[in-house]
Design a protein around this motif. Structure first.
Motif, PDB file in Angstrom:
ATOM      1  N   SER A   5       0.822  -1.211   0.000  1.00  0.00           N
ATOM      2  CA  SER A   5       0.000   0.000   0.000  1.00  0.00           C
ATOM      3  C   SER A   5       0.855   1.259   0.000  1.00  0.00           C
ATOM      4  O   SER A   5       0.342   2.350   0.195  1.00  0.00           O
ATOM      5  N   ASP A   6       2.157   1.105  -0.234  1.00  0.00           N
ATOM      6  CA  ASP A   6       3.027   2.274  -0.116  1.00  0.00           C
ATOM      7  C   ASP A   6       3.685   2.711  -1.424  1.00  0.00           C
ATOM      8  O   ASP A   6       4.490   3.626  -1.419  1.00  0.00           O
ATOM      9  N   ASN A   7       3.365   2.043  -2.545  1.00  0.00           N
ATOM     10  CA  ASN A   7       3.911   2.403  -3.851  1.00  0.00           C
ATOM     11  C   ASN A   7       5.433   2.249  -3.907  1.00  0.00           C
ATOM     12  O   ASN A   7       6.093   2.808  -4.764  1.00  0.00           O
ATOM     13  N   ASP A   8       5.989   1.487  -2.979  1.00  0.00           N
ATOM     14  CA  ASP A   8       7.436   1.332  -2.919  1.00  0.00           C
ATOM     15  C   ASP A   8       7.868  -0.124  -2.955  1.00  0.00           C
ATOM     16  O   ASP A   8       9.045  -0.409  -3.097  1.00  0.00           O
ATOM     17  N   ARG A   9       6.936  -1.048  -2.799  1.00  0.00           N
ATOM     18  CA  ARG A   9       7.282  -2.465  -2.792  1.00  0.00           C
ATOM     19  C   ARG A   9       6.309  -3.226  -3.666  1.00  0.00           C
ATOM     20  O   ARG A   9       5.183  -2.815  -3.880  1.00  0.00           O
ATOM     21  N   GLY A  10       6.746  -4.343  -4.102  1.00  0.00           N
ATOM     22  CA  GLY A  10       5.917  -5.213  -4.906  1.00  0.00           C
ATOM     23  C   GLY A  10       6.796  -6.131  -5.713  1.00  0.00           C
ATOM     24  O   GLY A  10       8.017  -6.008  -5.694  1.00  0.00           O
ATOM     25  N   THR A  46      -0.954  -7.745  -9.311  1.00  0.00           N
ATOM     26  CA  THR A  46       0.176  -6.913  -8.921  1.00  0.00           C
ATOM     27  C   THR A  46       0.374  -5.851  -9.996  1.00  0.00           C
ATOM     28  O   THR A  46      -0.027  -6.042 -11.145  1.00  0.00           O
ATOM     29  N   GLU A  47       0.975  -4.753  -9.607  1.00  0.00           N
ATOM     30  CA  GLU A  47       1.370  -3.723 -10.566  1.00  0.00           C
ATOM     31  C   GLU A  47       2.877  -3.769 -10.785  1.00  0.00           C
ATOM     32  O   GLU A  47       3.441  -2.862 -11.366  1.00  0.00           O
ATOM     33  N   GLY A  48       3.541  -4.786 -10.287  1.00  0.00           N
ATOM     34  CA  GLY A  48       4.992  -4.875 -10.381  1.00  0.00           C
ATOM     35  C   GLY A  48       5.659  -4.318  -9.140  1.00  0.00           C
ATOM     36  O   GLY A  48       5.097  -4.367  -8.050  1.00  0.00           O
ATOM     37  N   VAL A  49       6.835  -3.739  -9.312  1.00  0.00           N
ATOM     38  CA  VAL A  49       7.617  -3.296  -8.154  1.00  0.00           C
ATOM     39  C   VAL A  49       7.004  -2.110  -7.411  1.00  0.00           C
ATOM     40  O   VAL A  49       7.352  -1.863  -6.260  1.00  0.00           O
ATOM     41  N   ASN A  50       6.131  -1.373  -8.033  1.00  0.00           N
ATOM     42  CA  ASN A  50       5.468  -0.244  -7.367  1.00  0.00           C
ATOM     43  C   ASN A  50       3.976  -0.513  -7.237  1.00  0.00           C
ATOM     44  O   ASN A  50       3.148   0.210  -7.761  1.00  0.00           O
ATOM     45  N   MET A  64       0.371  -0.726  -5.457  1.00  0.00           N
ATOM     46  CA  MET A  64      -0.371  -0.027  -4.412  1.00  0.00           C
ATOM     47  C   MET A  64      -1.837  -0.423  -4.521  1.00  0.00           C
ATOM     48  O   MET A  64      -2.475  -0.228  -5.555  1.00  0.00           O
ATOM     49  N   GLY A  65      -2.342  -1.009  -3.461  1.00  0.00           N
ATOM     50  CA  GLY A  65      -3.734  -1.422  -3.432  1.00  0.00           C
ATOM     51  C   GLY A  65      -4.290  -1.298  -2.031  1.00  0.00           C
ATOM     52  O   GLY A  65      -3.562  -1.045  -1.073  1.00  0.00           O
ATOM     53  N   ALA A  66      -5.593  -1.474  -1.921  1.00  0.00           N
ATOM     54  CA  ALA A  66      -6.266  -1.402  -0.629  1.00  0.00           C
ATOM     55  C   ALA A  66      -7.349  -2.471  -0.577  1.00  0.00           C
ATOM     56  O   ALA A  66      -7.938  -2.833  -1.596  1.00  0.00           O
TER      57      ALA A  66
END
Length: 169
Positions: free
Chosen positions: A110-115, A133-137, A139-141
């Motif tokens: 949820s932080d746009n920094d991990r994935g 997943t959106e890949g390495v960035n 962000m979901g809830a």
């Protein structure tokens, strides 16, 4: 309507620690289910993933499967891989014919920094219903709602679009 039980993943690294957590969970859930105000749903949460978000390996699910079946756990939430993974209702390691089983969900970052980017899964493809997943960035809830009729969970992407929806009767 819902009882949430949080497990400390760090305390379950040894066989003794896992057995202590399993025994504690069994007592807490059994006592709650036998009480006058028994919860309709039981949700178990821990940090480490139920299924590996990269290849589908049944990571923590393999450890907890028998206990979840015995206790009638409705929903299991976890994280760690930063990839959304949702199983169908599972009993005895297979999809439950009557949908009475444990649905395992891993939440995305949820932080746009991990994935991580999902790869083609080679394991447990028959029991996993959704991977996102959106890949390495990433962000979901997740929105979780409990009513007397159902427990519902909806996954939203960074723009507020619903990506997945699940209902536990």
């Amino acid at each position: 309507e819902v009882m949430f039980v949080m497990l400390n993943s760090e305390d379950m690294r040894t066989a003794e620690g896992f057995e202590a957590a399993r025994s504690w969970l069994e007592k807490v859930v059994t006592d709650a289910r036998n009480s006058a105000d028994a919860p309709r749903y039981v949700v178990v949460c821990e940090h480490y993933q139920w299924f590996d978000g990269v290849n589908g390996n049944d990571s923590q699910y393999a450890r907890w499967r028998d206990t979840f079946d015995r206790l009638g756990i409705d929903l299991a939430l976890a994280g760690n891989n930063h990839i959304y993974v949702r199983s169908g209702a599972l009993y005895d390691g297979k999809l439950a014919a009557d949908e009475k089983g444990t649905v395992c969900v891993q939440t995305p970052s949820s932080d746009n920094d991990r994935g991580q980017a999902a790869r083609e899964w080679t394991l447990n493809r028959d029991i996993i219903k959704k991977i996102w997943t959106e890949g390495v960035n990433t962000m979901g809830a997740i929105h979780l709602n409990a009513t007397p009729k159902a427990l519902t969970l909806t996954l939203y992407d960074r723009h507020g679009a619903a990506i997945d929806h699940l209902q536990v009767p």
